[in-house]
Design an enzyme around this catalytic site. Structure first.
Site, PDB file in Angstrom:
ATOM      1  N   LYS A 189       0.819  -1.206   0.000  1.00  0.00           N
ATOM      2  CA  LYS A 189       0.000   0.000   0.000  1.00  0.00           C
ATOM      3  C   LYS A 189       0.858   1.265   0.000  1.00  0.00           C
ATOM      4  O   LYS A 189       0.501   2.272  -0.618  1.00  0.00           O
ATOM      5  CB  LYS A 189      -0.953   0.008   1.206  1.00  0.00           C
ATOM      6  CG  LYS A 189      -2.040  -1.057   1.139  1.00  0.00           C
ATOM      7  CD  LYS A 189      -3.108  -0.717   0.117  1.00  0.00           C
ATOM      8  CE  LYS A 189      -3.816  -1.917  -0.492  1.00  0.00           C
ATOM      9  NZ  LYS A 189      -4.517  -2.771   0.460  1.00  0.00           N
ATOM     10  N   LYS A 199      -5.884 -12.567 -10.669  1.00  0.00           N
ATOM     11  CA  LYS A 199      -7.182 -12.972 -10.142  1.00  0.00           C
ATOM     12  C   LYS A 199      -8.267 -11.964 -10.512  1.00  0.00           C
ATOM     13  O   LYS A 199      -7.971 -10.828 -10.841  1.00  0.00           O
ATOM     14  CB  LYS A 199      -7.105 -13.052  -8.602  1.00  0.00           C
ATOM     15  CG  LYS A 199      -6.206 -14.163  -8.093  1.00  0.00           C
ATOM     16  CD  LYS A 199      -6.469 -14.482  -6.634  1.00  0.00           C
ATOM     17  CE  LYS A 199      -6.112 -13.337  -5.701  1.00  0.00           C
ATOM     18  NZ  LYS A 199      -6.250 -13.678  -4.279  1.00  0.00           N
ATOM     19  N   LYS A 255     -12.124  -6.844  -7.239  1.00  0.00           N
ATOM     20  CA  LYS A 255     -13.285  -6.023  -6.907  1.00  0.00           C
ATOM     21  C   LYS A 255     -13.291  -4.695  -7.641  1.00  0.00           C
ATOM     22  O   LYS A 255     -14.318  -4.101  -7.853  1.00  0.00           O
ATOM     23  CB  LYS A 255     -13.338  -5.787  -5.387  1.00  0.00           C
ATOM     24  CG  LYS A 255     -14.104  -6.876  -4.652  1.00  0.00           C
ATOM     25  CD  LYS A 255     -14.348  -6.510  -3.204  1.00  0.00           C
ATOM     26  CE  LYS A 255     -13.179  -6.940  -2.361  1.00  0.00           C
ATOM     27  NZ  LYS A 255     -13.348  -6.732  -0.938  1.00  0.00           N
TER      28      LYS A 255
END
Ligand code: TRP
Length: 332
Positions: free
Chosen positions: A113, A195, A198
């Site tokens: 992050k 993958k 979202k």
């Protein structure tokens, strides 16, 4: 004997997709009869990366509705929103005194992050694993269904629990990763890179909220090639992934037909994808419709959320009472 406590959380930072469904929610549904389940929407966690709350409300409500539409029964489980349970924040604070700057800075997700949002390296981001530990420990959960990427956080939760117990007395059991017997299915994105996500590569991810046309379009655009040239060859991973999806939504005879076609080198990927798209559309239809109906019914949603909050708070308050007693913070 009382049932073991299972707990998991999901951040409302985007739309739930097939990876969430087959990797997580479908298993939660199977757990709800056997365990004492707590499932929640981690809205505080999403603030560490998404300080703008404009879309938060809708995302939280959608995640709740989608979980019910996928088969979670709010009568059986505690389905709640993290920020409705202030006990979590209190426990988070106590645990923060037992968490060291050095170990927090070494966390993989933190370093990631920092790289992604160097302009907003806030203390909440640094202490993300402490908040997650509080989520888990506040219900004294022992089984935590999470993916691989969360295992380091879970290990930190175990460490914080152990430190607390050692310093103040036994309050917390040791939470363990839990993934219902068999291996987790991995759902890769339709373009063959990584993958499903979202919030990223949206045309290569199938969301539970996608309408029929969009599902068809995404599947028809999925990466394929000109087909195998040798009988019984190994499937390239992007083809394997489409077969994985078919394995989850199509009937055995359909799956077998296309496998045979592949092995005989006469598979037509156009037909294959058309069939997959239709079966996927049929599979998603009841979930999408139920979720939409729930999202329309604000009174019902409100009741679900407040019932969930009551259940979660009752249990969390009992833990906090034990915590305060162990720490000697009981002056009244
Ligand atoms: N960190 C988890 C994720 O990113 C979400 C989460 C928050 C969670 N608190 C939790 C998962 C507690 C399991 C238990 O997916």
């Amino acid at each position: 004997m009382s049932k073991e406590v299972v707990l998991s959380g999901i951040r409302p930072t985007g739309f739930l997709h097939l990876g969430n469904y087959f990797g997580a929610m479908r298993n939660y549904v199977r757990m709800q009869d056997e365990y004492n389940c707590y499932f929640f929407v981690a809205d505080w966690h999403s603030l560490t990366t998404h300080p703008d709350t404009k879309e938060l409300r809708n995302s939280v409500l959608r995640v709740i509705a989608e979980n019910i539409a996928c088969g979670l029964d709010p009568e059986k489980v505690a389905l709640y929103v993290q920020s409705d349970v202030p006990e979590i924040a209190e426990l988070y604070m106590y645990l923060n005194m037992l968490a060291y700057k050095g170990e927090l800075e070494k966390t993989t997700t933190f370093k990631e992050k920092v790289r992604l949002q160097p302009e907003n390296v806030n203390a909440g981001l640094l202490t993300y694993p402490v908040l997650m530990a509080a989520d888990i420990l506040v219900h004294r959960a022992v089984k935590v269904p999470v993916g691989k990427d969360q295992e380091q956080h879970l290990e930190m939760a175990r460490n914080f629990a152990e430190r607390f117990n050692h310093r103040y007395g036994d309050v917390f059991p040791s939470p363990q990763a839990f993934n219902y017997g068999t291996e987790l299915v991995k759902i890769m994105s339709l373009d063959g890179t990584g993958k499903m996500s979202k919030s990223e590569n949206q045309m290569a991810t199938i969301y539970l909220a996608d309408d029929e046309e969009l599902v068809r379009k995404k599947i028809m655009k999925a990466k394929t090639d000109s087909g195998p040239t040798e009988a019984n060859s190994v499937k390239p991973d992007y083809i394997e992934n489409l077969f994985t999806l078919m394995g989850l939504v199509s009937t055995p005879d359909v799956i077998e037909k296309f496998n045979t076609d592949f092995n005989n080198c006469n598979i037509r990927y156009g037909d294959f994808k058309k069939q997959l798209a239709e079966d996927m559309v049929q599979f998603l239809k009841p979930i999408r419709e139920k979720s939409a109906a729930i999202q329309e019914d604000k009174a019902y949603l409100g009741k679900i959320i407040s019932t969930g909050a009551d259940k979660a708070r009752a249990n969390a308050a009992a833990t906090l009472k034990a915590v305060r007693e162990a720490m000697g913070l009981n002056y009244l």
